[in-house]
Design a protein around this motif. Structure first.
Motif, short mmCIF file in Angstrom:
data_model
loop_
_atom_site.label_atom_id
_atom_site.label_comp_id
_atom_site.label_asym_id
_atom_site.label_seq_id
_atom_site.Cartn_x
_atom_site.Cartn_y
_atom_site.Cartn_z
N GLU A 175 0.84 -1.22 0.00
CA GLU A 175 0.00 0.00 0.00
C GLU A 175 0.86 1.25 0.00
O GLU A 175 0.62 2.20 -0.74
CB GLU A 175 -0.93 -0.02 1.21
CG GLU A 175 -2.06 -1.03 1.13
CD GLU A 175 -3.01 -0.72 -0.03
OE1 GLU A 175 -3.16 0.47 -0.39
OE2 GLU A 175 -3.56 -1.68 -0.59
N LYS A 176 1.92 1.22 0.82
CA LYS A 176 2.82 2.37 0.88
C LYS A 176 3.52 2.57 -0.46
O LYS A 176 3.65 3.71 -0.95
CB LYS A 176 3.85 2.15 1.99
CG LYS A 176 4.83 3.30 2.14
CD LYS A 176 5.83 3.00 3.25
CE LYS A 176 6.85 4.14 3.36
NZ LYS A 176 7.88 3.86 4.39
N ALA A 177 3.97 1.46 -1.06
CA ALA A 177 4.65 1.55 -2.34
C ALA A 177 3.72 2.08 -3.42
O ALA A 177 4.12 2.86 -4.29
CB ALA A 177 5.19 0.18 -2.73
N ARG A 178 2.45 1.65 -3.37
CA ARG A 178 1.48 2.11 -4.38
C ARG A 178 1.26 3.63 -4.27
O ARG A 178 1.22 4.34 -5.28
CB ARG A 178 0.16 1.36 -4.19
CG ARG A 178 -0.85 1.67 -5.30
CD ARG A 178 -2.16 0.91 -5.10
NE ARG A 178 -1.97 -0.52 -5.30
CZ ARG A 178 -2.10 -1.40 -4.34
NH1 ARG A 178 -2.41 -1.01 -3.11
NH2 ARG A 178 -1.91 -2.67 -4.59
N ALA A 179 1.17 4.10 -3.03
CA ALA A 179 0.99 5.55 -2.83
C ALA A 179 2.20 6.33 -3.33
O ALA A 179 2.06 7.38 -3.99
CB ALA A 179 0.75 5.83 -1.35
N GLU A 180 3.39 5.81 -3.04
CA GLU A 180 4.61 6.49 -3.50
C GLU A 180 4.70 6.47 -5.02
O GLU A 180 5.13 7.45 -5.64
CB GLU A 180 5.84 5.81 -2.89
CG GLU A 180 5.95 6.04 -1.39
CD GLU A 180 7.12 5.30 -0.78
OE1 GLU A 180 7.40 5.52 0.40
OE2 GLU A 180 7.76 4.51 -1.50
N ALA A 181 4.26 5.39 -5.64
CA ALA A 181 4.30 5.30 -7.10
C ALA A 181 3.35 6.32 -7.73
O ALA A 181 3.67 6.96 -8.74
CB ALA A 181 3.92 3.90 -7.54
N GLU A 182 2.15 6.48 -7.13
CA GLU A 182 1.20 7.46 -7.64
C GLU A 182 1.80 8.85 -7.57
O GLU A 182 1.64 9.68 -8.48
CB GLU A 182 -0.11 7.39 -6.84
CG GLU A 182 -0.93 6.13 -7.08
CD GLU A 182 -1.49 6.11 -8.49
OE1 GLU A 182 -1.58 7.18 -9.11
OE2 GLU A 182 -1.80 5.00 -8.97
N ALA A 183 2.51 9.14 -6.48
CA ALA A 183 3.14 10.45 -6.33
C ALA A 183 4.21 10.66 -7.40
O ALA A 183 4.33 11.76 -7.96
CB ALA A 183 3.76 10.57 -4.93
N VAL A 184 4.96 9.62 -7.69
CA VAL A 184 6.00 9.73 -8.72
C VAL A 184 5.37 10.01 -10.09
O VAL A 184 5.83 10.86 -10.86
CB VAL A 184 6.84 8.45 -8.77
CG1 VAL A 184 7.78 8.47 -9.97
CG2 VAL A 184 7.65 8.30 -7.50
N VAL A 185 4.28 9.30 -10.40
CA VAL A 185 3.58 9.51 -11.67
C VAL A 185 3.09 10.94 -11.79
O VAL A 185 3.22 11.61 -12.83
CB VAL A 185 2.41 8.51 -11.81
CG1 VAL A 185 1.54 8.87 -13.02
CG2 VAL A 185 2.93 7.10 -11.93
N GLN A 186 2.54 11.45 -10.71
CA GLN A 186 2.03 12.82 -10.71
C GLN A 186 3.17 13.80 -10.95
O GLN A 186 3.04 14.78 -11.71
CB GLN A 186 1.33 13.13 -9.38
CG GLN A 186 0.70 14.50 -9.31
CD GLN A 186 -0.39 14.69 -10.37
OE1 GLN A 186 -1.09 13.74 -10.72
NE2 GLN A 186 -0.51 15.90 -10.90
#
Length: 780
Positions: A577-588
């Motif tokens: 879950e933490k990794a998914r949130a960090e990935a979304e931030a990177v995409v943004q």
């Protein structure tokens, strides 16, 4: 080891069976030379080799010995300058081919380990250049081929031309002169083509007469028209023989150069064949590998005589060499005493020869320097010796050579003379053997020797069991129990009057002292057995309690394991879950950077780094669990896999076996072992969204790729990487320069374009661009 023992114990019959199990003449010769070894280390090594062969055979595998023969005589002749025949050269080639097959078999065999056998096969030298040289000159039938040399090819071409011309002329004569011929055929006499001419037409045909029929009515004539061509043919055939001899001489010289390696190969192949022959014999006898010692200790468990049939054989337990060094076996005739004697001696010889023995696992045998036996009727009429004299001559010789490293077997010790004197001699002989600490087993009829076993340290009585009900021996050996006379019981069952039996008992004299000793000993043995029984019961109870304790602890362990697994899953879920949130931030972040300006090289690297850092980390233990889960999955055709050794992904296109698959990696197909593959989890279907192309201005990728001069596989690997770089660069079209050549590389490039999802079209270049030597890719 004295040679006489092999005949007495019938060891030679075991060797005959061993010879039958060998696959090659090499192995059979070596098997015939098998003799017991007297060094413990050597015997242990032989037993280990046999056991490893049994393990290989148990998996229905065996070394492929096909094509191997004894080429040592040929190698020797070549070494001293002799010219080998084509057949001899072919034998060398066939043996080298068999050597290569054996090495290949061991390289491909994964289980069992068999380190000793592998070490032997690693010593083999296939000598592939020599094998290919012989194969290129001599065909499978042992004939020198035309291709062996240019000169031979030309000579044989001339021979065929001459033969064709001769046949044409002679066949023309058979058509035009058929009335002058006994038969319209062309035949050969003295290596020259001739016609069967009737006697009266000899002058009409003309030529040379080479033979005639038995009646003299037919002459085999060589017409004058073909004499010159026949002469040319004979000359060509002579040249052919000279050239063949030259070729064989060259091959013989090359074989002579490798004589050391060839001889060593033969020695290794002989040893391997013998090892597997021992393994096959072990399987046939249902044998087991014995433990070996140099302490003179023997413990046989359910041992069976290998020369008796399954219907005849009776398994027995025999122990010797620890609490007692001598066994005195008493009992009736035909009760199995001699068979037991031979059993111990024969199994000892077999074990010391590297053969497994027909007994249960866990049996133990000793390595003796010598095994002596006095068995059977050795009476010699020629030497004017009685049975007793013959036995005593043999026993005297045995007593002169025994020590603590010898096994002695006496059958009916002291027989053939007065019973009282014979019994006294038997006891004196046994005393001498025991004094020298040799291991001894003796059979006897004398009742005095029953008491002997109770009055001497290191000696124990034994007997062969007799069933009074059936009046037949059971052939079962009873250690510690003296044999008793069954005459009264047998007589009673056969109907002898009871009064006569009682009268006979009154006439028996007894040695009270001996009987007292025997009774005391039996009582001691009984009480010892009761104590052992009580101890055994205590051990059983203790073992049961230990089992219950282990089951309880195992249940606690499983509960704790489940708790820890659940905890680990929860922790992993949070990490994802933490990794998914960090990935979304990177995409943004990337989207924002793209909307503002085109990405620079260093910005792109920073963005990739953010993605890498967003990956959840697993401990080494968790990673191993993941790897194991993937490896344990079943692999099928169509599965996506990762090649561990190449660090590449691919797809399974063919299942060769449960342990080997054919995998498509890019343009290549390769055979891969299962333990080198990791199954990739199928990707979840996602909605495709348009993504802006990121141009990498810092890249030096050019709009064309020159593949000329590259190997086919290397060229396609370069092409795959180049297309990825060109797509990242944002080129709408690229030029692939592959040259014209044979067209194989051009075809490979075009096939690659058909399979690539981002390539819209692949067309040949114009005349100015290079024509069919280039291919233009248009990207979608």
């Amino acid at each position: 080891m004295n040679e006489r023992i092999y005949r007495v114990l019938e060891f030679n019959k075991i060797i005959d069976r061993l010879i039958d199990k060998a696959d090659t003449s090499l192995g059979k010769t070596l098997a015939k030379q098998t003799k017991p070894k007297t060094d413990l280390e050597t015997v242990l090594n032989l037993q280990a080799e046999t056991d490893q062969a049994v393990q290989v055979l148990r998996l229905n595998q065996t070394l492929p010995f096909g094509g191997i023969s004894d080429i040592r005589p040929s190698v020797k002749r070549a070494e001293i300058g002799g010219i080998l025949s084509a057949a001899e050269c072919l034998q060398v080639q066939s043996t080298l081919y068999g050597t290569k097959n054996i090495k290949r078999f061991m390289d491909q065999m994964e289980e069992p380990e068999a380190p000793l056998i592998r070490a032997l096969t690693e010593e083999l030298e296939p000598l592939s250049p020599l094998e290919r040289e012989i194969k290129s000159c001599i065909d499978e039938h042992g004939h020198v081929m035309d291709a062996a040399s240019d000169a031979l090819r030309q000579i044989r071409s001339k021979i065929r031309t001459s033969e064709s011309r001769i046949r044409e002329r002679l066949e023309a004569l058979t058509r035009t002169k058929s009335n002058m011929l006994s038969d319209a055929i062309v035949t050969i006499r003295n290596d020259r083509y001739v016609l069967p001419v009737k006697q009266e037409y000899r002058q009409a045909i003309g030529g040379i007469v080479h033979d005639q029929s038995a009646s003299g009515q037919t002459l085999f004539m060589e017409p004058q028209a073909v004499v010159d061509v026949n002469n040319q043919l004979s000359e060509a055939k002579a040249k052919e023989q000279i050239e063949i001899e030259k070729i064989l001489k060259e091959l013989s010289l090359k074989i002579a150069e490798e004589h050391v390696a060839l001889r060593h190969n033969i020695d290794v192949l002989s040893a391997l064949d013998l090892i597997f022959a021992r393994g096959k014999l072990s399987q046939a006898m249902h044998a087991a590998m014995p433990k070996m010692n140099d302490r003179g200790f023997i413990e046989m468990k359910q041992a069976r005589h290998p020369l008796l049939t399954d219907e005849e054989v009776v398994a027995n337990d025999i122990t010797l060499g620890e609490d007692y060094h001598a066994i005195v076996i008493t009992g009736p005739n035909t009760g199995g005493k001699t068979v037991t004697l031979k059993l111990v001696g024969l199994l000892t010889l077999m074990a010391q020869s590297g053969l497994q023995v027909p007994a249960q696992d866990g049996c133990e045998l000793a390595v003796f320097e010598d095994v002596f036996a006095d068995i059977g009727d050795e009476q010699s009429i020629e030497q004017s010796l009685s049975t007793f004299s013959s036995h005593m001559t043999n026993i005297v010789d045995i007593l002169a050579h025994i020590n603590d490293k010898t096994l002695v077997l006496f059958d009916e010790l002291g027989a053939g003379t007065d019973p009282q004197e014979g019994a006294a001699l038997a006891m004196a002989i046994l005393d001498e053997v025991v004094k020298k600490q040799a291991r001894v087993i003796a059979t006897t009829h004398y009742p005095e020797l029953k008491a002997y076993g109770y009055n001497r340290d290191g000696v124990i009585n034994a007997s062969v069991e007799f069933n009074v009900e059936t009046l037949r021996p059971t052939y079962r050996l009873l250690i510690g129990v003296p044999g008793r006379s069954n005459a009264f019981d047998i007589s009673r069952r056969l109907g002898l009057d009871e009064s006569l039996i009682l009268a006979a008992k009154e006439l028996i004299g007894t040695d009270t002292k001996s009987v007292d000793h025997m009774i005391a000993s039996l009582d001691t043995a009984r009480r010892q057995a009761e104590d052992d029984y009580l101890k055994a019961e205590a051990y059983v109870e203790e073992a049961a309690e230990l089992k219950r304790d282990l089951e309880r602890k195992w249940q606690e362990f499983e509960q704790e394991r489940d708790r820890l697994l659940e905890k680990a899953e929860q922790k992993a879920e949070k990490a994802v879950e933490k990794a998914r949130a960090e990935a979304e931030a990177v995409v943004q972040t990337i989207r924002e950077m793209k909307s503002q300006h085109e990405l620079k090289e260093h910005e792109w690297i920073e963005a990739r780094k953010l993605f890498d850092e967003a990956k959840p980390s697993l401990t080494k233990k968790q990673q191993k669990q993941v790897d194991k889960k993937v490896k344990d999955e079943t692999l099928e055709v169509g599965d996506d896999v990762h090649l561990v050794t190449l660090n590449q992904n691919g797809t399974i296109v063919e299942k060769i076996s449960n342990k080997e698959f054919q995998v498509q990696v890019g343009m290549m197909k390769m055979k891969v072992k299962k333990n080198q593959l990791e199954k990739l989890q199928p990707k979840k279907e996602t909605v495709t969204r348009p993504v802006a192309t990121v141009k990498n201005k810092g890249s030096d990728t050019k709009p064309e790729l020159d593949l000329r001069g590259e190997r086919y596989e290397d060229a396609l690997q370069q092409l795959e990487k180049y297309i990825d770089d060109a797509l990242l660069q944002g080129y709408p079209r690229v030029t692939i320069i592959h040259g014209k050549g044979t067209g194989a590389l051009r075809k490979g490039v075009q096939e690659f374009a058909k399979r690539h999802r981002h390539i819209k079209s692949a067309t040949a270049g114009s005349a100015q661009e290079g024509g069919s030597g280039v291919t233009i890719f248009e990207f979608k």
